[in-house]
Design an enzyme around this catalytic site. Sequence first.
Site, PDB file in Angstrom:
ATOM      1  CG  HIS A 113      -0.341  -0.080   2.542  1.00  0.00           C
ATOM      2  ND1 HIS A 113       0.133   1.019   3.212  1.00  0.00           N
ATOM      3  CD2 HIS A 113      -0.120  -1.142   3.370  1.00  0.00           C
ATOM      4  CE1 HIS A 113       0.602   0.644   4.395  1.00  0.00           C
ATOM      5  NE2 HIS A 113       0.472  -0.664   4.509  1.00  0.00           N
ATOM      6  CG  ASP A 115      -2.839   3.893   2.736  1.00  0.00           C
ATOM      7  OD1 ASP A 115      -2.401   2.860   2.202  1.00  0.00           O
ATOM      8  OD2 ASP A 115      -3.714   3.867   3.620  1.00  0.00           O
ATOM      9  CG  ASP A 145       2.824  -0.288   7.700  1.00  0.00           C
ATOM     10  OD1 ASP A 145       2.546  -0.810   6.614  1.00  0.00           O
ATOM     11  OD2 ASP A 145       1.992  -0.148   8.605  1.00  0.00           O
ATOM     12  CD  GLU A 177      -3.059  -1.881   5.064  1.00  0.00           C
ATOM     13  OE1 GLU A 177      -3.115  -2.958   5.655  1.00  0.00           O
ATOM     14  OE2 GLU A 177      -2.631  -0.849   5.628  1.00  0.00           O
ATOM     15  CD  GLU A 178      -1.477   1.657   7.597  1.00  0.00           C
ATOM     16  OE1 GLU A 178      -2.191   1.134   8.475  1.00  0.00           O
ATOM     17  OE2 GLU A 178      -0.280   1.382   7.440  1.00  0.00           O
ATOM     18  CD  GLU A 205       1.137  -4.246   5.523  1.00  0.00           C
ATOM     19  OE1 GLU A 205       1.821  -3.742   6.431  1.00  0.00           O
ATOM     20  OE2 GLU A 205       0.204  -3.657   4.958  1.00  0.00           O
TER      21      GLU A 205
HETATM   22 ZN   LIG Z   1       0.951  -1.667   6.241  1.00  0.00          ZN
END
Ligand SMILES: [Zn+2]
Length: 426
Positions: A113, A115, A145, A177-178, A205
Amino acid sequence: MLLPQAFATLNAAAAPAFPRGLLAIARGLYGGGGDITLWSDMASQSTIDLLGRLLAFDTTSRNSNLALIAEVEAYLDGLGVPHERVTDVCGEKANLYATIGPADRPGIVLSGHTDVVPVDGQTWSSDPFALLRRDGRIYGRGACDMKGFLAVCLALAPEMVKADLKIPIHFAFSYDEEVGCLGVRGLLEALAARPVKPLGCIVGEPTDMQVVIGHKAKRSLAAVARGAGGHSSRAPEFVNAVEHAARLVTAVTEIGARLAASGGRDELYDVPFSTAHVGVFHGGTALNIVPDEATLEFEFRVLPEEDAEALVAEARGVAAGIEAEMKARDPRTSLEVRIKSEFPGLSTDPSADIVTLAKRLAGRNDHAKVAYGTEAGLFVEMAGIPTVICGPGSIGEAHKPDEFVTEAQLAACEAFVRRLIAHCSA
Ligand SMILES: [Zn+2]
């Protein structure tokens, strides 16, 4: 450029008399984990450069990610790599899907991701949106992350282009995603409709480059109790929203206790059972007023083998019972429960091909399961793509001030992706 900077880093690290890179190579040869491939404790300069470019975009989930996507597209254009966007309904955010190698054959997806979580209220020692390289670590919001993984994928794209890939490698870079794994769903709908589906997916991840084959499902819920307020001296004549909402809190707590005592167990998780938790409760304005509104938010984190929907239904059933009592006293009252967000769990068969491949690429035989959620479960549920999670950095460093990823982890991820390139061109 690389060497002076590298040795400055090594000197700062103090302990070893030999450069750490050489020690690492020695470990790889004589000590480490049965994997003979040479590796270094330092990330390549192209990974560092690309990570710096990615970190410079403030892609906090509330913001558009299009500037970052455009930068990645320009980079891929320079390599002649075809790519496409799947945007959100407003056109303010986009997933990027790129393919290197023969598009008419099933390939391997590298997914991450774009974001990041907010830095609001956090105290950072440096600018979170500017890369800081110090003592073998790269600092910045998203370094761990999970822009570090994206940077490794992009840094190795030229090698993928040069390799004669028989199995294509795809990049799937998502948004939002977050905030509940929202963005990737549009991309997965598109992938599910295609005649050629990927063989498997690796979500990068942060797992410390462990191969993760399972994570829990999540259901987030919000409830609003609307009572009938009045002067507290005549409390029994009114419907107290706080007291009724509190009964739902107690019910969620009891469900959690039951899951811990007698629910399914999987010891590969750090919390080896499904959990329930109330995280937010608001209600009332003054002690001498019977409150007419109370709100709460709660969640279930559920082992993938257990029924998350049954827990939601149970909580709804309790709420309906409380609401019936409220309405019996005053028909204008209510207790509403709604889903805030949800994603499925991941439970990939340890003997699946994608697990075997990921273990080979990571140079290890073990696998793990994690309590936090990822997009991996959606790849399986929505598109039927066998998926594992494996990426650089520690989840313990994610979402924190002074978030970092070590260069050793980035280097290990580079080695992983290089082995994937070799696998796909063999
Ligand atoms: Zn993540």
